[in-house]
Design an enzyme around this catalytic site. Structure first.
Site, PDB file in Angstrom:
ATOM      1  N   HIS A  60       0.820  -1.220   0.000  1.00 36.43           N
ATOM      2  CA  HIS A  60       0.000   0.000   0.000  1.00 36.43           C
ATOM      3  C   HIS A  60       0.855   1.272   0.000  1.00 36.43           C
ATOM      4  CE1 HIS A  60      -2.972   2.999   1.045  1.00 36.43           C
ATOM      5  NE2 HIS A  60      -2.441   3.161   2.240  1.00 36.43           N
ATOM      6  N   HIS A  85       3.718   6.961   5.345  1.00 41.00           N
ATOM      7  CA  HIS A  85       2.509   7.648   5.803  1.00 41.00           C
ATOM      8  C   HIS A  85       1.694   6.889   6.848  1.00 41.00           C
ATOM      9  CE1 HIS A  85       0.145   5.320   2.790  1.00 41.00           C
ATOM     10  NE2 HIS A  85      -0.872   5.583   3.584  1.00 41.00           N
ATOM     11  N   ASP A  86       1.775   5.556   6.873  1.00 41.68           N
ATOM     12  CA  ASP A  86       0.965   4.818   7.850  1.00 41.68           C
ATOM     13  C   ASP A  86       1.784   4.316   9.037  1.00 41.68           C
ATOM     14  OD1 ASP A  86      -1.619   5.068   6.916  1.00 41.68           O
ATOM     15  OD2 ASP A  86      -1.427   3.395   5.500  1.00 41.68           O
ATOM     16  N   GLU A  89       0.692   5.828  12.485  1.00 39.02           N
ATOM     17  CA  GLU A  89      -0.663   5.453  12.843  1.00 39.02           C
ATOM     18  C   GLU A  89      -0.801   3.973  13.162  1.00 39.02           C
ATOM     19  OE1 GLU A  89      -3.706   6.600  10.083  1.00 39.02           O
ATOM     20  OE2 GLU A  89      -5.224   5.907  11.505  1.00 39.02           O
ATOM     21  N   ASP A  90      -0.119   3.159  12.399  1.00 35.46           N
ATOM     22  CA  ASP A  90      -0.376   1.722  12.499  1.00 35.46           C
ATOM     23  C   ASP A  90       0.695   0.916  13.236  1.00 35.46           C
ATOM     24  OD1 ASP A  90      -2.643   2.227  11.118  1.00 35.46           O
ATOM     25  OD2 ASP A  90      -1.955   1.443   9.204  1.00 35.46           O
ATOM     26  N   ASP A 151      -3.334   8.423  -1.078  1.00 33.08           N
ATOM     27  CA  ASP A 151      -3.675   7.337  -0.159  1.00 33.08           C
ATOM     28  C   ASP A 151      -5.114   6.882  -0.414  1.00 33.08           C
ATOM     29  OD1 ASP A 151      -3.598   5.642   2.106  1.00 33.08           O
ATOM     30  OD2 ASP A 151      -4.389   7.248   3.387  1.00 33.08           O
TER      31      ASP A 151
HETATM   32 MN    MN Z   1      -2.788   4.585   3.928  1.00 34.87          MN
END
Ligand code: MN
Length: 742
Positions: A60, A85-86, A89-90, A151
């Site tokens: 992704h 980018h993630d 957050e993840d 995204d």
């Molecule tokens: Mn994403």
């Protein structure tokens, strides 16, 4: 230990290689190394996660980075941020970790992206407002928004693997927030793809149907376009222009959207032909000159429609769009839109400002991008000129049972589905609701009963003279509006009753009469009312005057109270043909059309074939049940009745009408000018006792034609209005129209 297999790892490597091969803006060795570092970092961070589809998660971020690079034309910083980018957050990693490894710039972008993600976890009504706020404050670095769009685009492309409820939520957000945003930033290709994908998941059946129809019609369309293009192609070839010419096909979404908003069939949208000519600039001329040369070539072949010429070359659109649009007539008399652009303009049109850098000499430095970013920020921050439009384009409809509409200042109000403009007015404040006379929805005048749709921008037009109407209860759906209307109406009725009661008591006292039940037995039939309350209420609202009270009290109560009178022509007929008809009315006086507040008790009806209003010349037709139908004297239906059933015709006379409103229609035409609608509506709203019901306005070749249905009390009010409207500069004709009922 990783959950990834050796095969997975191989695939990941392949994907990343693809990315590396497709970064046209990354030339420096240090930049290439930074991208590799970002990839390694993200790959490590996501190594224990797979996507719902079963692919390694890192697919992704790599895909997002490719969109950012290939489809948006962004550089190193953006590519790195997309890869990362993630992560925050993840995974376990923090913003601090990003900052320590990749520096302040990238960390700020990642932080912004994480914040935006959080917005979408909140409840629907807050989203749009927060989203906007974040867009405006985050604009510290607009790359945040672009990466977020990339995204979202990748998530939409892979939405099939999501569960159905998530699909709906995500595609809803995409339609109402992300697609308009992409549009605003001039990313047309991405915008269209986002819209089409959303439609596909929201309304799969509709999507498939349109797709099928397009396929079935494509052949004919191509033939038509080729036939149209051929003479143009010949001319272009002769002039040695290098070009590409294509029949611009509309996206499935844009066809659907037009069908919805304009309420037209697929064919009406699809059959409009449009072609696009993209030429390669020749050194000897400016692009502008070449555009106009091509325009002149085409208009030598086909007749142009002068008012459809759009020059976005001399003055590009705010989002950077440049092109020349013209509409010409083909050999079959059909209008065809022609768009003329250079290759550079085309790239900007499809990919937004990002495409700019290519054409600014050899500078491919990040500074060029900064300039572009600055420009986008200006668009986003511009609160004066286009901010309203910006919010207009922001539409939110995440839950089907709830719609979100905007105030003129861009605030969001959540309303239940099927709510009307009047509900909205009461939602703002009961004062606004009580005095509402109409609404401007998306700058277009609409009646209070207009059903709102998500994303509508609504401005309520009000008048001090307005007060809640009984009919309003028929179209409001919110409890708030309903209770406010009922409350005021009730209060008003009891006020009138109170007032009427005191007036009557005072008058009776003057006559030295005690208000006994015996007195009321005289008064009720004399004034043609059923009970005391009705009598009080009509006195209170001046429908009944007590000038003749003395006479009434003296009268014998046995007198018949309904009095009719057959006019001359009716009488003759009656004597000739139906002289035997039994009538137990007194025909000496005309039938008086009184204002009745209680509809159950009305002894007459306004004929729907001609809709007379108080003040019109009218006659009455009394049917078998004794009900009198009021027609205009010149109504064809009435004339027919007069000749057939003359004995049932009665003359009729209006009393003063102050409470009830009647439907009337006026038409007006003139020269279209800015603010004309505004002037007309404000003129109408200034006048007492007139409410707009519907408003249709058509502009063609600079001439407008309008039709307004209004509720008025009488002809005097209507005539004043017509006079006032005809004084507006630019208005050519105003006249009353007959309303022909069905
Ligand atoms: Mn994403």
């Amino acid at each position: 230990m990783s959950i990834l297999s050796e095969h997975d790892k191989l695939l990941i490597h392949e994907q990343f290689m693809e990315l590396q091969l497709n970064c046209p803006r990354v030339t420096k060795k240090a930049d290439k190394e930074l991208i590799k570092k970002a990839f390694d970092f993200a790959n490590e961070a996501h190594k224990d996660i797979k996507r719902r589809s079963g692919e390694p998660y890192i697919f992704h971020p790599i895909a997002v980075a490719r969109i950012v690079s290939e489809e948006m034309g962004l550089g190193t910083v953006s590519i790195c941020a997309a890869l990362l980018h993630d992560v925050v957050e993840d995974t376990e990693y923090t913003i601090e970790d990003i900052k320590n490894n990749f520096g302040e710039n990238i960390a700020i972008i990642i932080d912004g992206l994480t914040k935006i993600s959080n917005v979408f976890e909140q409840d629907a009504s807050m989203q749009a407002e927060n989203f906007r706020r974040i867009l405006l404050t985050i604009a510290d670095d607009v790359r945040v928004i672009l990466i977020k769009l990339a995204d979202r685009l990748h998530n939409m492309r892979t939405l099939a693997s999501m569960p159905p409820n998530k699909r709906m939520k995500i595609s809803g957000e995409t339609t109402y927030l992300f697609a308009p945003l992409a549009h605003r930033l001039g990313l047309y290709a991405i915008k269209s793809e986002l819209e089409d994908l959303s439609l596909k998941y929201r309304y799969p059946k509709v999507y498939n149907e349109i797709e099928k129809k397009i396929q079935s019609k494509e052949k004919r369309r191509i033939t038509e376009i080729s036939r149209f293009s051929l003479p143009i192609i010949n001319e272009l070839d002769e002039a040695d222009v290098k070009y590409e010419i294509n029949g611009r096909s509309k996206s499935i979404y844009s066809i659907w959207n037009k069908m919805q908003t304009k309420n037209v069939s697929f064919e009406e949208v699809y059959d409009l032909l449009a072609i696009r000519i993209i030429f390669e600039p020749q050194k000897a001329y400016t692009e502008k000159t070449q555009c106009w040369n091509i325009y002149s070539m085409i208009t030598d072949i086909y007749v142009p429609k002068p008012d459809r010429l759009r020059d976005w070359i001399s003055k590009p659109k705010a989002n950077g769009y440049e092109a020349l649009h013209a509409t010409v007539m083909n050999r079959n008399g059909k209008w065809v839109e022609v768009q003329i652009r250079s290759t550079r303009m085309d790239e900007i049109a499809e990919r937004g400002f990002a495409a700019h850098w290519k054409y600014k000499g050899n500078h491919t430095a990040e500074s060029e991008l900064d300039l572009w970013i600055k420009k986008i920020r200006e668009i986003l921050e511009d609160s004066s000129s286009d901010a309203m439009q910006f919010m207009d384009e922001f539409k939110l409809n995440l839950f089907a049972s709830e719609i979100n509409v905007f105030t003129p200042k861009g605030h969001i109000k959540s309303m239940p589905k099927n709510a009307t403009a009047l509900d909205f007015a009461y939602e703002i404040h009961s004062e606004v609701g009580d005095h509402a006379i109409g609404a401007k929805v998306n700058h277009k005048l609409e009646p209070l009963s207009y059903k709102l749709r998500s994303g509508d921008q609504v401005e309520i037009i009000s008048s001090e003279q307005q007060k809640p109407q009984k009919e309003w209860l028929e179209f409001v759906i919110t409890a708030k509006a309903r209770s406010a209307i009922t409350k005021t109406i009730k209060a008003e009725i009891s006020n009138r009753i109170e007032l009427g009661k005191s007036i009557l008591e005072k008058e009776l006292k003057k006559q030295n009469v005690h208000p006994s039940s015996r007195v009321f037995k005289k008064l009720l039939p004399a004034y043609d009312v059923l009970n005391k309350d009705e009598l009080y209420s009509k006195i209170g609202s001046e429908i009944i005057s007590l000038d003749n009270l003395k006479k009434v009290l003296k009268k014998n109560s046995k007198n018949k109270w309904i009095q009719y009178w057959i006019p001359q022509f009716g009488k003759q007929k009656a004597q000739e043909k139906e002289s035997s008809t039994k009538e137990d009315f007194d025909f000496k006086k005309p039938f008086v059309i009184r204002e009745e507040s209680d509809s159950k008790n009305i002894s007459y009806r306004i004929a729907e074939c001609c809709n007379p209003i108080p003040g019109d010349d009218v006659i009455g037709y009394r049917d078998e049940n004794g009900r009198v139908f009021i027609h205009k004297s010149k109504c064809p239906e009435a004339i027919k009745l007069m000749s057939n059933k003359g004995n049932r015709i009665v003359s009729a006379k209006w009393t003063k009408h102050k409470i009830l409103s009647y439907l009337a229609k006026i038409s007006l035409s003139g020269i279209d000018k800015i603010a004309m609608i505004n002037e007309i509506t404000s003129n109408i709203s200034k006048q007492l006792n007139i409410n707009i019901r519907t408003f249709n306005f058509d502009v063609h070749d600079g001439i407008f034609n309008g039709e307004i249905s209004l509720y008025v009390h009488n002809t005097a009010d209507l005539n004043t209005l017509i006079l006032n409207l005809s004084k507006i500069k630019g208005i050519d004709k105003v006249k009353r129209e007959e309303i022909s009922g069905s």
